[in-house]
Design an enzyme around this catalytic site. Sequence first.
Site, PDB file in Angstrom:
ATOM      1  CE  LYS A   1      -9.253 -28.803   1.323  1.00  8.61           C
ATOM      2  NZ  LYS A   1      -8.029 -29.627   1.394  1.00  8.61           N
TER       3      LYS A   1
ATOM      4  CE1 TYR B   1     -12.028 -29.557  -0.850  1.00  7.89           C
ATOM      5  CE2 TYR B   1     -12.536 -27.223  -1.093  1.00  7.89           C
ATOM      6  CZ  TYR B   1     -11.665 -28.282  -1.246  1.00  7.89           C
ATOM      7  OH  TYR B   1     -10.422 -28.068  -1.788  1.00  7.89           O
TER       8      TYR B   1
END
Length: 254
Positions: A164, A160
């Site tokens: 990002k 994750y």
Amino acid sequence: MTSIKFAPQTAIVTGAARGIGRSIALRLADDGLDVTVNDIENKLEALNAVADEIRSKGRKALVVIADCTQESEVQHIVDETVKELGRLDVMVANAGIGGAGSILKLPLADWEKVWAVNVRGVFLCYQIAARQMVKQGNGGRIIGASSVLGKKGNALLGAYSSSKFAVRGLTQCAALELGEHGITVNAYAPGIIQTDLIGPVLSGPGSLRDLMKIPDATLGQPENIASIVSYLVKPEAHFITGQSIIVDGGVQFD
């Protein structure tokens, strides 16, 4: 950045059925924009409810079911928006998914699923929306979903967090390319935002709050993100581009 006079009329918000996406869509409607709301098939009922709320505010709403990881489906979102609402001024590439797991154990399929939605999906939204905006010649606003985890990594959140970081880098590159067309490109970088999706993983050992070492008092609301998007869409925000703006209650600073 060129001096193209920008007057936003229509927007697309992906992942708009709930949480941050829903709040952004409703805020843009409050700001006077017509909005295409997008999500995947199993969110149709919730997406229709968002569209009804937009219409109750006196704005037009278009529901488009599509998977943002597929090029043809993102193209369909843009084409339908232009066909039904007349143009595209704002793209909010909000759709994203989470994922936790040790780098030592995380299956490749899990890694690739996170990157498909969070990076490929955002890239496709940026690219296809930008082509339409350049064609129109009136400038535009492109906004993506990064995270505080795109500013500083955390253990057990490698897939994750790195996705990002990628959104943040893509946003900077796109801003440099598209400025000559009067298009700004920015991202929002939330901390922990209280939504139905994240509620069950907020508390206890190994929770998201625990992993990120977030104090109890610093939990945000979707409206906090929507307010940032609302400003970035406005004509006077033309001098802000290439930024990934942290909205986390002061837990982390650039």
